[in-house]
Each structure stands twice: as C-alpha cells, then as structure tokens.
Enzyme design. Structure first.
Site, PDB file in Angstrom:
ATOM      1  N   ASP A 251       1.834   7.278  -6.280  1.00  0.00           N
ATOM      2  CA  ASP A 251       0.612   6.542  -6.623  1.00  0.00           C
ATOM      3  C   ASP A 251       0.178   6.268  -8.244  1.00  0.00           C
ATOM      4  OD1 ASP A 251       0.897   6.807  -4.152  1.00  0.00           O
ATOM      5  OD2 ASP A 251      -0.525   8.316  -4.244  1.00  0.00           O
ATOM      6  N   LYS A 273       7.533   6.498  -1.775  1.00  0.00           N
ATOM      7  CA  LYS A 273       6.465   5.850  -0.819  1.00  0.00           C
ATOM      8  C   LYS A 273       5.390   5.283  -2.012  1.00  0.00           C
ATOM      9  CE  LYS A 273       3.507   8.860   0.607  1.00  0.00           C
ATOM     10  NZ  LYS A 273       2.225   8.554   0.695  1.00  0.00           N
ATOM     11  N   ASP A 304       3.461   2.820   2.103  1.00  0.00           N
ATOM     12  CA  ASP A 304       2.618   3.387   3.082  1.00  0.00           C
ATOM     13  C   ASP A 304       0.986   2.812   3.127  1.00  0.00           C
ATOM     14  OD1 ASP A 304       1.260   5.898   4.468  1.00  0.00           O
ATOM     15  OD2 ASP A 304       1.484   7.465   2.583  1.00  0.00           O
ATOM     16  N   LYS A 306      -0.116   2.150   6.655  1.00  0.00           N
ATOM     17  CA  LYS A 306      -0.866   3.145   7.125  1.00  0.00           C
ATOM     18  C   LYS A 306      -1.851   1.184   8.183  1.00  0.00           C
ATOM     19  CE  LYS A 306      -1.561   7.743   6.106  1.00  0.00           C
ATOM     20  NZ  LYS A 306      -1.213   7.015   4.537  1.00  0.00           N
ATOM     21  N   ASP A 309      -5.428  -2.519  12.974  1.00  0.00           N
ATOM     22  CA  ASP A 309      -6.243  -3.051  13.279  1.00  0.00           C
ATOM     23  C   ASP A 309      -5.856  -4.081  14.446  1.00  0.00           C
ATOM     24  OD1 ASP A 309      -7.941  -5.312  12.382  1.00  0.00           O
ATOM     25  OD2 ASP A 309      -8.461  -5.027  10.822  1.00  0.00           O
ATOM     26  N   SER A 364      -2.973  15.606   6.657  1.00  0.00           N
ATOM     27  CA  SER A 364      -2.694  17.006   5.911  1.00  0.00           C
ATOM     28  C   SER A 364      -3.856  16.713   5.554  1.00  0.00           C
ATOM     29  CB  SER A 364      -1.466  16.822   4.669  1.00  0.00           C
ATOM     30  OG  SER A 364      -1.973  15.445   4.068  1.00  0.00           O
ATOM     31  N   GLN A 423      -7.471  17.475   0.224  1.00  0.00           N
ATOM     32  CA  GLN A 423      -5.492  17.240   0.288  1.00  0.00           C
ATOM     33  C   GLN A 423      -4.710  18.924   0.435  1.00  0.00           C
ATOM     34  OE1 GLN A 423      -3.004  14.921   0.997  1.00  0.00           O
ATOM     35  NE2 GLN A 423      -1.902  16.598   1.763  1.00  0.00           N
ATOM     36  N   GLY A 443       4.008  14.384  -4.183  1.00  0.00           N
ATOM     37  CA  GLY A 443       3.449  13.699  -5.091  1.00  0.00           C
ATOM     38  C   GLY A 443       3.424  13.696  -6.594  1.00  0.00           C
ATOM     39  N   ARG A 444       2.583  14.242  -6.730  1.00  0.00           N
ATOM     40  CA  ARG A 444       1.750  15.108  -8.146  1.00  0.00           C
ATOM     41  C   ARG A 444       2.283  15.914  -8.454  1.00  0.00           C
ATOM     42  NH1 ARG A 444      -5.053  15.370  -6.094  1.00  0.00           N
ATOM     43  NH2 ARG A 444      -4.033  14.998  -4.528  1.00  0.00           N
TER      44      ARG A 444
END
Length: 476
Positions: A251, A273, A304, A306, A309, A364, A423, A443-444
C-alpha cells in the site's frame, strides 16, 4: 444392564428419536430408518440413563484418562458421562474462534493424555476421525470410541483401519429386534431395514480419500495436482520452490517507491498485493517494470480490487479504463455480495488468459457485517467456479476438504494486535496453525520496517516453518 439397555431403546422410540420413512444421512445415503438423538437433551432422566449405560460399556476400557464428545450431539452426552464417572472432559470446537484463547480443543489436558471419544450414531465414522485429527494435533492420543448406535454400514471397519477401536451399546439390527419384540414395529419393517443394511455400505475408498485430502495436512506439491485454477497451480509451485507463503501488501503511494519496494521484497514472497488506484502518480508505464520485477523474482501480481457491482460494470472495471487490471494482474479479489454475475464478468472479460480470483468470505476488520450464512454461501459459490477460483479470503479453516483452493489470510503482524481504524492482526504462527492460512498477507509489518527486505525474510521463515509444522502430523 441388558434389561436397562432394552428399556432405553424403547424410550428412544417413544420420544421419536428413532424415525421410519425415507431420510438422507450426513454422507448422502438414503435410509428407511433415521436416528435423531438430538432430542435426548430435552429428557434429562433419559440422558442420565444413557450416561450410565455408556459408563457400564466403558468398563472394559482402561487406557483413557480424559473424554471428548463429537460435536455437537454428543457434547451433552459426554458432559453427563464426565460428571457421573468423575473423568475430565475436553471440548472440541468445529472451528477456531478469533477471540479468547482461539483454541480448537478447550479444557485442561497435557500432551500424551489418552482421550476416549464419545459419539451418538456412527455411519461412516468420518465425524469421529475429524475429532481425532484435532485432538491428535493437540498432542492427545486417541485409541477408542464409545458409540450409542452402530448403523452397521462400514464405519466400524473404517475406524479400525484408522487406529480407532469402536465400542457400541447396540447396533441397528439389535435395535430393530428390540423394537419388534415390543410390538413397536412389524416384521416387514425389520426385513426392510435388514435388506437395506445388506445392500448399502459406505464406500471406504471415498472415505479414505476424504480423510487423506484434508488440505491442512497436505503438502503444496500434492495440492498443486488437485488445483483446477491455473493461478492456484502457479502459486503452489512458487510456494514450494521458493519456500515461502508470504504475500506482502504494497500500500504505497509513489510509483517509484512501489517499484523499489517490489524489488526489495521480491526474493521472499509468493505474491505482491497492490491497491493500484492509491498510487498518486500512476501512469500505465508503471506496469511493465512491475511485471518484469515479478518475473525476475518469480511472484504473482495480485490486485486487491474487491470487485462488487453488477456484471457489466465489473467487466469494465476489470478490463478497461486507466488501470486495465486484467492485462497485468493474474489475481484479483471479489465480493460474493452481488452474486455469480461478478465471477461471470471476470471470467469472460478481455485480458490475460490465466486469471484467478480470491473470493472474500471473512474479513479481518473489527465490526464487519459478514454473517455465518454469508460465509457459507460464499464457499458454495466458489465451489461452482473451480476453474476460476484460486481460493478464499477468510480467518478460519473453512474448506478443509477442498485442497485445490488456497486460503488467504490478511492482517498478519508480529507485534500489533489492532490499529486505530479497526484492523485486527494475527501472529504468523496463529494464522497458519490455528486459522488454517496457506498464504499470509503482511502489510505495514514489512512496508514500514526500517529494512523491508530483512523484515520480509523474517516473516517468510516463520511462516514457512509454521506450514511445515502443520503438515508433519499428516492423516493417511
């Protein structure tokens, strides 16, 4: 006690726990007689009698020091047996919870304790072996099981072949004789049940296949052969060749920083990702060098997005516009909320031929609105698209008997438990050994580390060792 056993059988008939007609069993066999022993919890005296009969039957078993009922019908039976015999009990959950101790086996025990299994009815024995598997994984020994009723359809032999000796209060033939003697059923029904038992047996080869194909105990090499989605096959191959189950969430807001980050962590990951729409200086020229890094370090690009629609909109979002995701990301995420039309749109859109979807079944984030029924329906939807679905995004081992799918579990971090935006994080060991993850998303914990490459390597080793620990107690 023999007279007490006969009287107990008659009481089962009186409370409608023994039914006659046309019924389907758990494993799909049709049967003219069905034993619905769940109703016994509403008859405490009868439940107490059953416990006394089981304790009597247990009398010749002397190698146990703890008991466990197969969930859920046998749990109250085991509880009363435990109380009346003063033998400790443990309880097996069907799936680990994401709060509290997060254990599958609840109660006080020590490694090496011998656990006696208690069950109400046995047809195939598969439910008992599922319980034995989790008990064994918790370092308990299991050699015997006591059953109220043996339906005589192959379960006893199947258990014996898997190291479990069965002890039954009575079998179905004996039950029919008792009920006929009491004039509760006639000879025609008795013969009908006998003919049924003579011609309808459980296919043990299929049962053995199901037991051995528990994905949590299978190697990635074996599961690769069973995967129908090409991206799943590639992921399995990457994971075993690179010895990594690490997916890093990139990210990152700058295109240059994204490329540098991918280059740094690339040797240690199976997938990268992205949320490509957060890159503030995005240009289509970013994609080619990103693909080159993925090819050089052998990992999968995973957008990612998601998608959620109507089908036509998803088709455009996936294959058109500025990002043209289908042309460069073999993997994407999809919500099942809008139904199968989303998957049909992904499947038929322009772009790369090899494509895969992670379908979101659990989240999560704290306070999410995903319900148990939504999760179950998501799994069913995935099973209808085996060539498209790479796997499931979830927080618990939901599909243990579908080893061709990959479980992706986000929210993994060594230190933090929850951020200020809801999170929730899992430790690397918890996510693999308790929650069933095949691929863990960090991630972080890596992107904000002083040296992302060093952090990625650390996570890689911890996760891989946890995977090896998980499959070492394989059920054959």
């Amino acid at each position: 006690m023999e007279d007490k056993l006969k009287a107990f059988a008659k009481e089962l008939f009186k409370i409608d726990a023994i039914k006659f007609g046309e019924y389907k069993t758990k494993i799909g066999l049709m049967t003219p007689v069905y034993c619905d022993l769940r109703v016994i919890v509403s008859y405490p005296k009868l439940l107490e009698t059953l416990a006394e009969l089981m304790i009597w039957k247990i009398g010749n078993i002397n190698n146990y020091n703890i008991i466990c009922g197969v969930p859920y019908t046998a749990l109250p039976i085991a509880t009363v047996v435990s109380i009346k015999s003063n033998v400790s009990m443990v309880m097996r959950r069907k799936e680990a919870k994401d709060y509290g101790t997060k254990k599958l086996i609840e109660g006080v025990f020590k490694p090496g304790d011998n656990c006696l299994i208690i069950e109400d009815v046995i047809t195939s024995g598969s439910s008992i072996l599922e319980t034995v598997k989790d008990l064994t994984n918790s370092e308990l020994k299991c050699t015997d099981a006591i059953i109220l009723l043996n339906r005589e359809q192959g379960g006893e032999a199947f258990l014996k072949n898997n190291g479990i000796k069965m002890h039954a209060l009575f079998n179905l033939t004996q039950l029919m004789d008792i009920l006929q003697e009491a004039n509760y059923i006639d000879s025609l029904m008795v013969q009908k049940v006998r003919d049924y038992l003579a011609t309808t047996k459980v296919d043990e080869s299929l049962l053995n296949k199901n037991v051995s194909q528990n994905r949590l105990k299978m190697s990635f090499e074996d599961r690769e052969k069973l995967a129908k989605n090409p991206v799943a096959k590639r992921l399995f191959e990457i994971m075993r060749n690179k010895q990594t189950t690490l997916c890093v969430a990139a990210d990152i807001l700058s295109a240059t920083d994204l490329l540098n980050f991918a280059e740094a962590v690339g040797p240690h990951i199976c997938a990268l990702k992205t949320h490509i729409d957060i890159v503030e200086d995005f240009n289509p020229n970013l994609i080619q060098p990103l693909q080159q890094i993925a090819d050089r370090h052998n990992f999968v690009l995973f957008e990612d997005r998601k998608f959620a629609d109507i089908g036509k909109t998803v088709e455009y979002q996936y294959s058109k516009g500025l990002y043209s995701i289908s042309s460069w990301a073999p993997l994407v995420t999809v919500h099942s909320l809008m139904g199968p039309g989303v998957l049909d749109a992904i499947k038929s859109s322009d772009g790369a031929k090899a494509r895969g979807v992670f379908l979101l079944a659990e989240a999560s984030s704290a306070g999410n609105l995903i319900s148990e029924n939504y999760t179950k329906d998501t799994i069913k939807m995935a099973e209808q698209y085996p060539e498209l679905i790479t796997g499931i995004v979830c927080q618990s081992p939901l599909f243990t008997n579908n080893p061709g799918f990959i479980q992706l579990c986000p929210g993994v971090q060594l230190e933090n438990k929850q951020d200020n935006l809801g999170q929730k994080y899992n430790s690397p060991l918890t996510v693999v050994l308790e929650k069933g993850a095949d691929v863990a998303v960090v991630g972080r914990g890596i992107s904000q580390a002083p040296e992302p490459a060093v952090a990625a390597e650390k996570y890689k080793k911890i996760l891989w060792n946890a995977y090896l620990e998980r499959i070492k107690t394989r059920v054959d």
